[in-house]
Design a protein around this motif. Structure first.
Motif, PDB file in Angstrom:
ATOM      1  N   ASN A   3       0.814  -1.232   0.000  1.00 52.57           N
ATOM      2  CA  ASN A   3       0.000   0.000   0.000  1.00 52.57           C
ATOM      3  C   ASN A   3       0.845   1.279   0.000  1.00 52.57           C
ATOM      4  O   ASN A   3       0.379   2.334   0.434  1.00 52.57           O
ATOM      5  N   HIS A   4       2.052   1.180  -0.487  1.00 53.87           N
ATOM      6  CA  HIS A   4       2.911   2.365  -0.621  1.00 53.87           C
ATOM      7  C   HIS A   4       2.261   3.390  -1.552  1.00 53.87           C
ATOM      8  O   HIS A   4       2.075   4.560  -1.183  1.00 53.87           O
ATOM      9  N   HIS A   5       1.891   2.961  -2.762  1.00 48.87           N
ATOM     10  CA  HIS A   5       1.299   3.897  -3.725  1.00 48.87           C
ATOM     11  C   HIS A   5      -0.020   4.458  -3.192  1.00 48.87           C
ATOM     12  O   HIS A   5      -0.374   5.600  -3.469  1.00 48.87           O
ATOM     13  N   LEU A   6      -0.758   3.612  -2.469  1.00 46.41           N
ATOM     14  CA  LEU A   6      -2.037   4.082  -1.925  1.00 46.41           C
ATOM     15  C   LEU A   6      -1.796   5.296  -1.017  1.00 46.41           C
ATOM     16  O   LEU A   6      -2.445   6.337  -1.164  1.00 46.41           O
ATOM     17  N   TYR A   7      -0.809   5.178  -0.112  1.00 41.04           N
ATOM     18  CA  TYR A   7      -0.568   6.311   0.793  1.00 41.04           C
ATOM     19  C   TYR A   7       0.061   7.504   0.076  1.00 41.04           C
ATOM     20  O   TYR A   7      -0.185   8.659   0.436  1.00 41.04           O
ATOM     21  N   VAL A   8       0.866   7.237  -0.962  1.00 36.94           N
ATOM     22  CA  VAL A   8       1.385   8.365  -1.752  1.00 36.94           C
ATOM     23  C   VAL A   8       0.200   9.125  -2.366  1.00 36.94           C
ATOM     24  O   VAL A   8       0.139  10.369  -2.330  1.00 36.94           O
ATOM     25  N   ALA A   9      -0.774   8.375  -2.909  1.00 40.75           N
ATOM     26  CA  ALA A   9      -1.949   9.025  -3.522  1.00 40.75           C
ATOM     27  C   ALA A   9      -2.730   9.824  -2.468  1.00 40.75           C
ATOM     28  O   ALA A   9      -3.192  10.943  -2.743  1.00 40.75           O
ATOM     29  N   LEU A  10      -2.878   9.268  -1.263  1.00 42.57           N
ATOM     30  CA  LEU A  10      -3.587  10.013  -0.207  1.00 42.57           C
ATOM     31  C   LEU A  10      -2.809  11.288   0.143  1.00 42.57           C
ATOM     32  O   LEU A  10      -3.410  12.331   0.439  1.00 42.57           O
ATOM     33  N   GLY A  11      -1.475  11.198   0.087  1.00 43.80           N
ATOM     34  CA  GLY A  11      -0.655  12.395   0.339  1.00 43.80           C
ATOM     35  C   GLY A  11      -0.876  13.452  -0.739  1.00 43.80           C
ATOM     36  O   GLY A  11      -0.951  14.650  -0.440  1.00 43.80           O
ATOM     37  N   CYS A  12      -0.992  13.009  -1.992  1.00 43.68           N
ATOM     38  CA  CYS A  12      -1.271  13.960  -3.093  1.00 43.68           C
ATOM     39  C   CYS A  12      -2.625  14.632  -2.852  1.00 43.68           C
ATOM     40  O   CYS A  12      -2.766  15.862  -3.008  1.00 43.68           O
ATOM     41  N   ALA A  13      -3.619  13.825  -2.464  1.00 40.73           N
ATOM     42  CA  ALA A  13      -4.966  14.380  -2.227  1.00 40.73           C
ATOM     43  C   ALA A  13      -4.931  15.349  -1.045  1.00 40.73           C
ATOM     44  O   ALA A  13      -5.550  16.426  -1.075  1.00 40.73           O
ATOM     45  N   ALA A  14      -4.188  14.984   0.014  1.00 34.43           N
ATOM     46  CA  ALA A  14      -4.093  15.856   1.194  1.00 34.43           C
ATOM     47  C   ALA A  14      -3.466  17.192   0.819  1.00 34.43           C
ATOM     48  O   ALA A  14      -3.920  18.257   1.256  1.00 34.43           O
ATOM     49  N   GLU A  15      -2.418  17.133  -0.023  1.00 35.93           N
ATOM     50  CA  GLU A  15      -1.755  18.386  -0.402  1.00 35.93           C
ATOM     51  C   GLU A  15      -2.707  19.270  -1.215  1.00 35.93           C
ATOM     52  O   GLU A  15      -2.706  20.497  -1.053  1.00 35.93           O
ATOM     53  N   ASN A  16      -3.522  18.654  -2.066  1.00 37.75           N
ATOM     54  CA  ASN A  16      -4.493  19.462  -2.813  1.00 37.75           C
ATOM     55  C   ASN A  16      -5.468  20.154  -1.864  1.00 37.75           C
ATOM     56  O   ASN A  16      -5.861  21.311  -2.091  1.00 37.75           O
ATOM     57  N   ILE A  17      -5.869  19.450  -0.787  1.00 34.28           N
ATOM     58  CA  ILE A  17      -6.769  20.095   0.185  1.00 34.28           C
ATOM     59  C   ILE A  17      -6.048  21.269   0.864  1.00 34.28           C
ATOM     60  O   ILE A  17      -6.604  22.368   0.988  1.00 34.28           O
TER      61      ILE A  17
ATOM     62  N   ILE B  11       2.956   9.480   2.843  1.00 35.38           N
ATOM     63  CA  ILE B  11       2.081  10.660   2.712  1.00 35.38           C
ATOM     64  C   ILE B  11       2.926  11.893   2.362  1.00 35.38           C
ATOM     65  O   ILE B  11       2.572  12.693   1.487  1.00 35.38           O
ATOM     66  N   GLN B  12       4.074  12.017   3.031  1.00 37.31           N
ATOM     67  CA  GLN B  12       4.957  13.162   2.760  1.00 37.31           C
ATOM     68  C   GLN B  12       5.486  13.111   1.314  1.00 37.31           C
ATOM     69  O   GLN B  12       5.595  14.144   0.656  1.00 37.31           O
ATOM     70  N   VAL B  13       5.799  11.910   0.835  1.00 34.47           N
ATOM     71  CA  VAL B  13       6.248  11.766  -0.559  1.00 34.47           C
ATOM     72  C   VAL B  13       5.140  12.242  -1.504  1.00 34.47           C
ATOM     73  O   VAL B  13       5.390  12.970  -2.465  1.00 34.47           O
ATOM     74  N   GLY B  14       3.896  11.831  -1.211  1.00 33.85           N
ATOM     75  CA  GLY B  14       2.773  12.237  -2.057  1.00 33.85           C
ATOM     76  C   GLY B  14       2.645  13.753  -2.081  1.00 33.85           C
ATOM     77  O   GLY B  14       2.446  14.358  -3.147  1.00 33.85           O
ATOM     78  N   ARG B  15       2.781  14.376  -0.913  1.00 35.37           N
ATOM     79  CA  ARG B  15       2.672  15.843  -0.861  1.00 35.37           C
ATOM     80  C   ARG B  15       3.778  16.475  -1.710  1.00 35.37           C
ATOM     81  O   ARG B  15       3.530  17.416  -2.465  1.00 35.37           O
ATOM     82  N   SER B  16       4.975  15.938  -1.584  1.00 40.42           N
ATOM     83  CA  SER B  16       6.115  16.499  -2.308  1.00 40.42           C
ATOM     84  C   SER B  16       5.945  16.326  -3.821  1.00 40.42           C
ATOM     85  O   SER B  16       6.125  17.285  -4.584  1.00 40.42           O
ATOM     86  N   CYS B  17       5.564  15.127  -4.258  1.00 37.07           N
ATOM     87  CA  CYS B  17       5.496  14.932  -5.720  1.00 37.07           C
ATOM     88  C   CYS B  17       4.296  15.662  -6.311  1.00 37.07           C
ATOM     89  O   CYS B  17       4.346  16.109  -7.457  1.00 37.07           O
TER      90      CYS B  17
END
Ligand SMILES: Cc1cc2nc3c(=O)[nH]c(=O)nc-3n(C[C@H](O)[C@H](O)[C@H](O)COP(=O)(O)O)c2cc1C
Length: 365
Positions: free
Chosen positions: A96-110, A292-298
């Protein structure tokens, strides 16, 4: 077989498929209708965004195979992002690495959309359930409007780029935007290391495309025509990768016949050669809070690229195939750590956008 020949073959197939060619074309929908629907999905960020608009922006985040593995719960002063475990991809993403990266991307958009509305967003985990991500909102000052405005315009562009270099000033802006605590971002623009990444992508792609379980999972998320893409609102619409529109019943079979590791490897090689650079995101440690932090960064990187008029696309084979991670980590001078995400970037023309489920479909009571 060339794409034109596939199209001719499809013409014959549609007649066999029953209902005649007109009936089949009608059932596949049109790109005009598809693009019109995307224009609504991708409407600009409202001037006075509220909770619903924050969630609409979150749904425009990227996710592996466009699974959109999220649901949202609106609280008085926060939004919860709940992982949707019915949308996991256990073959390509077993932990679930990609899953949490995606949640990080969504969180950053919020966070960015909330910033545009004058709120300060803080990302964390729910005290009651540590798999649930929270974005707490409090009064603040206006945030980065350029990144917030880029949210509906961002797209993964899976085409050849034009080969032009990105200026040093833009490279610096991309690095600065991606700066999130606990994540290192390495930009590769030299020919030697780009070629080495290309070799890893090709090795990873060959491993994946010769794995029947990977292919079964991938095909589950492929959408072969505009109607199918719009009806599901998720998945990988094959037209966006340059493939022809196909009837749903014929898509998987034709995919098996005409798409191979070798044909895809050739495409990846020319796409990587045409890209100005490759960004590698590496977190300091592994686990959902780091991913999650990776998702926010990317996501910030991708939005800054969009704001600068640049395009990006993920090329994650060397991080998805675990055996290739050490070579990639060594290449970027971070040996011993697990590289998380690879993105190529450069200049290219806009392509049609990928579909999303509506905010209403993903809001929990
Ligand atoms: C964690 C993660 C991994 C991804 N991996 C890949 C990948 O390896 N190859 C690829 O083409 N796209 C990849 N994507 C991009 C998604 O396929 C894309 O975000 C999705 O199809 C939605 O399209 P959009 O980004 O244009 O909105 C990835 C996205 C995320 C968030």
């Amino acid at each position: 077989m060339k794409r034109r020949e596939i199209l001719i073959g499809v013409g014959a197939l549609t007649a066999v498929g029953g209902g005649g060619t007109y009936g089949t074309l009608h059932r596949m929908g049109s790109m005009t209708d598809y693009d019109a629907a995307m224009a609504t999905t991708r409407a600009a960020l409202s001037a006075r965004p509220g909770m619903l608009e924050f969630i609409r922006m979150a749904t425009l985040a990227p996710s592996g195979h466009n699974t959109q593995p999220w649901r949202f719960r609106i609280g008085k002063d926060h939004i919860e992002i709940v992982p949707d475990l019915s949308r996991i991809t256990p073959v390509v993403d077993p932990d679930n690495h990609h899953l949490y990266v995606a949640l990080g991307c969504a969180a950053e958009n919020i966070v960015l959309a909330a910033g545009a509305g004058g709120y300060r967003g803080t990302v964390g985990f729910s005290a009651a359930n540590d798999s649930v991500v929270t974005v707490s909102l409090e009064d603040g000052t206006a945030g980065d409007m350029a990144l917030a405005d880029a949210i509906p315009k961002r797209q993964s562009t899976r085409t050849e780029f034009d080969g032009q270099q990105v200026s040093n000033a833009d490279l610096q802006a991309l690095s600065d935007a991606a700066g999130i605590p606990g994540v290192d971002v390495v930009l590769i623009t030299d020919r030697l290391r780009k070629d080495k990444v290309c070799e890893l992508v090709i090795e990873g792609n060959t491993t994946q495309m010769t794995d029947p379980a990977f292919m079964r999972e991938l095909k589950h998320w492929l959408r072969f025509n505009p109607r199918e893409a719009l009806e599901t609102g998720d998945g990988l619409f094959s037209v966006l990768s340059g493939n022809p529109i196909l009837p749903t019943w014929a898509g998987p079979g034709l995919f098996d016949c005409f798409v191979s590791a070798q044909s895809e490897n050739e495409i990846y090689a020319s796409q990587l050669r045409s890209s100005s650079g490759i960004a590698v995101f590496v977190s300091e440690a592994s686990g959902p809070e780091h991913w999650i932090q990776v998702g926010r960064s990317c996501e910030r990187f991708a939005l800054q690229a969009t704001a600068l008029g640049l395009k990006h696309a993920f090329v994650n084979q060397p991080v998805e195939v675990a055996a290739l991670r050490p070579a990639l980590a060594d290449l970027v001078g971070l040996g011993g750590r697990r590289p998380d995400i690879l993105m190529r970037f450069g200049h290219a023309a806009e392509r049609p956008f990928s579909a999303r489920r509506s905010p209403q479909a993903v809001i929990l009571p």
